[in-house]
Design a protein around this motif. Structure first.
Motif, PDB file in Angstrom:
ATOM      1  N   UNK A 697       0.818  -1.223   0.000  1.00 22.32           N
ATOM      2  CA  UNK A 697       0.000   0.000   0.000  1.00 22.32           C
ATOM      3  C   UNK A 697       0.843   1.261   0.000  1.00 22.32           C
ATOM      4  N   UNK A 698       2.132   1.108   0.369  1.00 27.19           N
ATOM      5  CA  UNK A 698       3.013   2.274   0.446  1.00 27.19           C
ATOM      6  C   UNK A 698       3.970   2.274  -0.741  1.00 27.19           C
ATOM      7  N   UNK A 699       4.107   3.423  -1.376  1.00 28.74           N
ATOM      8  CA  UNK A 699       5.016   3.576  -2.516  1.00 28.74           C
ATOM      9  C   UNK A 699       6.444   3.281  -2.067  1.00 28.74           C
ATOM     10  N   UNK A 700       7.272   2.824  -3.003  1.00 24.85           N
ATOM     11  CA  UNK A 700       8.646   2.459  -2.668  1.00 24.85           C
ATOM     12  C   UNK A 700       9.454   3.639  -2.109  1.00 24.85           C
ATOM     13  N   UNK A 701       9.014   4.869  -2.409  1.00 25.60           N
ATOM     14  CA  UNK A 701       9.698   6.047  -1.875  1.00 25.60           C
ATOM     15  C   UNK A 701       9.457   6.202  -0.380  1.00 25.60           C
ATOM     16  N   UNK A 702       8.388   5.573   0.115  1.00 24.51           N
ATOM     17  CA  UNK A 702       8.088   5.615   1.540  1.00 24.51           C
ATOM     18  C   UNK A 702       7.369   6.867   2.002  1.00 24.51           C
ATOM     19  N   UNK A 703       7.027   7.767   1.065  1.00 22.14           N
ATOM     20  CA  UNK A 703       6.398   9.021   1.498  1.00 22.14           C
ATOM     21  C   UNK A 703       5.010   9.242   0.913  1.00 22.14           C
ATOM     22  N   UNK A 704       4.460   8.218   0.247  1.00 21.68           N
ATOM     23  CA  UNK A 704       3.088   8.350  -0.257  1.00 21.68           C
ATOM     24  C   UNK A 704       2.480   6.950  -0.439  1.00 21.68           C
ATOM     25  N   UNK A 705       1.148   6.940  -0.588  1.00 19.59           N
ATOM     26  CA  UNK A 705       0.429   5.669  -0.709  1.00 19.59           C
ATOM     27  C   UNK A 705       0.161   5.325  -2.174  1.00 19.59           C
ATOM     28  N   UNK A 706       0.012   4.029  -2.443  1.00 19.12           N
ATOM     29  CA  UNK A 706      -0.417   3.546  -3.751  1.00 19.12           C
ATOM     30  C   UNK A 706      -1.928   3.392  -3.666  1.00 19.12           C
ATOM     31  N   UNK A 707      -2.647   4.300  -4.288  1.00 18.17           N
ATOM     32  CA  UNK A 707      -4.097   4.372  -4.104  1.00 18.17           C
ATOM     33  C   UNK A 707      -4.808   3.057  -4.403  1.00 18.17           C
ATOM     34  N   UNK A 708      -4.440   2.436  -5.516  1.00 18.63           N
ATOM     35  CA  UNK A 708      -5.127   1.197  -5.912  1.00 18.63           C
ATOM     36  C   UNK A 708      -4.913   0.105  -4.870  1.00 18.63           C
ATOM     37  N   UNK A 709      -3.689  -0.007  -4.367  1.00 16.82           N
ATOM     38  CA  UNK A 709      -3.386  -1.035  -3.366  1.00 16.82           C
ATOM     39  C   UNK A 709      -4.110  -0.750  -2.060  1.00 16.82           C
ATOM     40  N   UNK A 710      -4.190   0.509  -1.653  1.00  6.44           N
ATOM     41  CA  UNK A 710      -4.902   0.877  -0.428  1.00  6.44           C
ATOM     42  C   UNK A 710      -6.374   0.516  -0.554  1.00  6.44           C
ATOM     43  N   UNK A 711      -6.962   0.843  -1.724  1.00  8.10           N
ATOM     44  CA  UNK A 711      -8.381   0.557  -1.952  1.00  8.10           C
ATOM     45  C   UNK A 711      -8.651  -0.943  -1.877  1.00  8.10           C
ATOM     46  N   UNK A 712      -7.766  -1.706  -2.491  1.00 16.14           N
ATOM     47  CA  UNK A 712      -7.938  -3.170  -2.501  1.00 16.14           C
ATOM     48  C   UNK A 712      -7.816  -3.753  -1.089  1.00 16.14           C
ATOM     49  N   UNK A 713      -6.783  -3.288  -0.347  1.00  9.15           N
ATOM     50  CA  UNK A 713      -6.594  -3.805   1.022  1.00  9.15           C
ATOM     51  C   UNK A 713      -7.754  -3.382   1.932  1.00  9.15           C
ATOM     52  N   UNK A 714      -8.210  -2.160   1.796  1.00  9.83           N
ATOM     53  CA  UNK A 714      -9.313  -1.666   2.635  1.00  9.83           C
ATOM     54  C   UNK A 714     -10.570  -2.482   2.390  1.00  9.83           C
TER      55      UNK A 714
END
Length: 859
Positions: A697-714
């Motif tokens: 859910x977290x982008x590899x940069x560590x400072x933002x979220x991957x929206x699609x992954x967050x939506x799927x996990x939620x």
């Protein structure tokens, strides 16, 4: 696009285009092409005024002798149709560098004999330098094509006193000077210094019907032009001002001529010379007419010569310019320039020259010249300027004002070195600084720590040393501490006396705040100084008097600026309003009138630009909306694309605030909510553990979220909640569900804000285009007048805050006495000794601790 925006755009683009060419050289290209455009457009405008049709203009040819002579007789030059700037633009891809070479060559051939001195060789710097724009004809063509596209929008027919063309030309000159170091800065006197010198000279010229002015080291000509404009404010006919200019460097001399011609000065009123001011005086005999005899004596002379330049004084002792006062040393030509200027003054004339500070006190030959000038009563005023206000040098400089004949034998010395604003690495005179200096010089005022009229006897006693600190001490007094008050407390009456300006304004306030024990020390009567000061009847009365003094000021400004917008003389009006502010502030001596003047000057920059547009286009300009453009990438290239609209005069934001406040507030509320959501998302990710950040859910940069992954996990976690119940608040699952909700809110809010902002933008455009006369007046009032009134209304409270700050600082200074500090130190030493007793160590450590403990307790 107003003139400031257009000038800025041209400068930014030019700076990007110049590649590896030095700014000092590149200025000659861009300014040369602007001048050619001016001459070309002027010829076309003249042709139209003489009823030439477009077909007639297209047939303008060097082969038609009658037409050529007609134009040359009226304009001083001729340009055929094929060589017009507009023709270059119309040629598009067929344009070549050879077209420019042919045009410049033709121009030189087609100058009227009477204007040969003015126009001959004026394009030489441009013509000989074209090859530097590229090593092939194709590269040169490309560079010139970009240049002419850049300047094609500059209007050449401004109707105001300081027109768009003149503004842009001086803006570019100043920017080249500021960005090219010492070499380029030599040709330009900062605008603020020019204005200062101009106002002083213009006041001396009041009442004259015909005036000759001269700059012996003219540079770009801007100083000379500013002098002329200031003088013109007091004259009925600008055509009665004649301009004389001399400049050594040929390319800079060409700048002088271009600058003077483009300001609409009659060619017969421009007399220029490319020569060495020190070696060859302005010739008595015209080069083209040996039988002539016309020594040059002028009403006003100004100059900003190169500082401390080497020169050759040999065989100059018989030169009438120097023979009376002495020869400047060969290592420093400063006084040689000064004596040249003085020599050319009429008996009732005035001169102003910028020189380094050293001319006031250096000895030897300079000391003797200085003595002679003082004893013969030529030196009128010395103005010490701030350091670092000239391009290319940070040394302190001065302005010397001299006259040929004076009734007084004293000298006014002004230390204006402390009045400036810091801008980047440079210092800049503000409008209030210029105004204060001019008022002081014109009124010959002695002002504590600022200026003093000094008798000749005092100068003699100082050995003719004019170093400013000998006469005017503008240094801040060093802070002193009263020994008794430091030991026993109390407020020294002497330090309260230093606030005398406030006690004079509020005679009973001191007694309200402090107890007079009949000793040199006072004690405070009140616990809260700020509350007591603001609550004082005299302070409240002071604020009431200020409000009464400016009660009808809004209606005065509306009548002066808005009701009379089409007819107002903008250059003069700022001074008129300034005088009105000074008159209203006169009884309120506690307030700094120059601070108030600066508030006017800050607002006047925008007002004057708007007035220029209104007087050129009519009040309808307030209803005009122009497209705004930004640079966007298209096919890998930067292209200009429209990005919304803006009012030519009427600001969108102001219109929205007045007429669409509800929609603006609703939009602002959503923008605030969006900021809160974004901040909440950011806070959560900042607090994620390293393990949580390693999830998909977290982008590899560590400072933002991957929206699609967050939506799927939620979605997955919500399904689990239905089976197993809620997750703990601090669990990864609960956080992801919350983030998914916030991301959805963020997406929805952004879409709503974009749509509503676009709708409000178009609604505002429509509103501006359909403003009634009453609404135009209302918006001008809120744009021009309200900010000025709001700033002025703060002056009394700001001055009271200064008093409160000074009183609080004085209280804190003596609040804790030396005895208090001694007792506190003693307590700390005892406590430290007790703590030392708890320490352990080897034999030597313990002996050291014991001795330290003894020392502490002994004290």
């Amino acid at each position: 696009m107003n003139k400031q925006q257009l000038a800025s755009k041209i400068w930014e683009s030019a700076n990007q285009m110049r590649s590896k060419i030095e700014a000092n050289e590149y200025k000659d290209y861009i300014l040369g092409f602007i001048f050619y455009k001016y001459l070309s457009d002027k010829l076309e405008g003249f042709a139209v005024s003489q009823d030439f049709t477009m077909e007639d203009i297209q047939n303008l040819s060097e082969a038609d002798d009658e037409t050529v002579n007609y134009f040359k007789s009226n304009l001083g030059y001729f340009i055929s149709y094929e060589n017009l700037f507009s023709t270059w633009l119309a040629m598009g891809g067929d344009f070549q560098v050879s077209n420019v070479r042919d045009a410049l060559s033709a121009f030189s051939r087609l100058i009227h004999p009477d204007h040969k001195r003015l126009f001959d060789g004026i394009f030489k710097t441009l013509e000989t330098g074209l090859s530097k724009l590229g090593d092939t004809a194709a590269k040169q063509t490309k560079a010139i094509s970009e240049l002419i596209q850049l300047i094609k929008d500059i209007p050449m027919d401004g109707r105001q006193g300081y027109d768009v063309l003149g503004f842009i030309y001086e803006y570019l000159i100043s920017m080249f000077a500021a960005n090219a170091g010492k070499k380029a800065g030599e040709f330009y006197t900062p605008h603020e210094v020019s204005i200062l010198m101009s106002e002083i000279i213009a006041d001396h010229m009041k009442g004259k019907e015909k005036i000759d002015i001269y700059d012996s080291t003219s540079g770009s000509g801007s100083l000379l032009l500013n002098i002329g404009q200031s003088i013109a404010k007091h004259m009925g006919n600008e055509g009665n001002i004649k301009y004389f200019a001399q400049e050594l460097k040929e390319n800079t001399y060409n700048l002088t001529r271009m600058n003077l011609v483009m300001r609409g000065i009659l060619p017969s009123n421009i007399v220029t010379r490319n020569g060495d001011t020190l070696e060859d005086d302005w010739p008595f005999f015209d080069d083209s007419d040996p039988a002539s005899y016309n020594p040059l004596y002028l009403d006003a002379v100004v100059s900003n010569p190169p500082y401390s330049q080497k020169w050759d004084p040999e065989h100059k002792d018989s030169d009438p310019r120097y023979s009376r006062f002495g020869l400047a040393p060969k290592s420093k030509a400063d006084y040689a320039f000064l004596l040249h200027d003085l020599y050319h003054l009429k008996p009732d004339g005035i001169m102003a020259i910028v020189l380094p500070h050293g001319v006031l006190f250096r000895g030897g030959e300079e000391g003797q010249i200085r003595k002679n000038l003082i004893e013969n009563d030529h030196l009128d005023t010395i103005i010490g300027l701030p350091a670092n206000i000239f391009f290319g040098t940070g040394i302190p400089t001065i302005i010397l004002v001299l006259k040929q004949k004076r009734e007084k034998s004293n000298v006014l010395i002004v230390d204006a070195s402390k009045g400036f604003a810091k801008e980047g690495k440079s210092n800049k005179l503000r409008a209030c600084d210029i105004k204060k200096i001019c008022d002081t010089v014109i009124g010959r005022q002695s002002i504590t720590s600022y200026s003093r009229v000094v008798a000749k006897d005092e100068i003699r006693d100082n050995g003719y040393n004019l170093n400013i600190p000998r006469y005017v001490d503008s240094s801040e007094p060093a802070e002193s501490w009263d020994l008794y008050a430091s030991m026993f407390g109390g407020i020294p009456q002497g330090e309260l006396d230093d606030l005398d300006i406030y006690w004079q304004a509020f005679p009973s306030l001191r007694a309200e705040l402090f107890t007079d024990n009949g000793t040199p020390y006072a004690s405070p009567k009140v616990d809260n100084l700020a509350k007591a000061v603001r609550g004082s009847a005299q302070v409240r009365e002071f604020e009431t008097k200020f409000a009464a003094a400016f009660a009808d000021f809004p209606s005065y400004l509306k009548s002066t600026l808005i009701d009379n917008a089409l007819n107002i003389q903008a250059p003069q009006q700022e001074s008129i309003i300034g005088a009105e502010i000074f008159k209203r502030l006169a009884p309120l001596t506690l307030l700094d009138k120059y601070r108030a003047y600066q508030l006017l000057a800050d607002q006047w920059q925008q007002i004057s630009i708007d007035l220029e547009i209104i007087q050129t286009e009519g009040i309808q300009a307030c209803r005009v909306v122009d497209p705004t453009f930004v640079m966007k990438k298209k096919d890998g290239k930067d292209v200009e694309a429209q990005d919304g609209w803006k009012g030519r005069i009427t600001p969108f934001k102001l219109t929205q605030t007045k007429y669409h406040k509800q929609k603006l507030d609703e939009l602002s509320e959503k923008e605030n909510r969006l900021s809160e959501v974004v901040a909440s998302i950011s806070e959560i990710i900042d607090n994620f553990s390293e393990e949580e950040k390693s999830s998909d859910a977290v982008h590899e940069s560590g400072d933002k979220f991957v929206n699609a992954a967050v939506t799927q996990e939620a979605k997955q976690f919500k399904a689990e909640m239905k089976k197993s119940g809620d997750f703990p608040d601090d669990s990864y699952e609960a956080k992801i569900i919350q983030i998914a909700d916030w991301l959805a809110q963020e997406k929805e809010l952004k879409a709503e804000i974009k749509a509503e902002a676009a709708a409000l933008h178009l609604l505002t455009k429509k509103t501006i285009e359909n403003l009634s006369d009453a609404q135009v007046t209302e918006l001008l009032k809120y744009k021009w007048i309200t900010p000025m009134l709001d700033a002025l209304s703060q002056l009394p409270a700001q001055q009271i805050d200064v008093l409160i700050s000074k009183l609080n600082a004085l209280m804190q200074k003596y609040q804790i006495t030396f005895a208090d500090n001694a007792r506190e130190i003693q307590k700390m030493e005892i406590k430290l000794a007790e703590m030392l007793g708890e320490l352990d160590g080897n034999t030597f450590d313990l002996k050291g601790i014991a001795e330290l403990k003894t020392c502490l307790l002994r004290n």
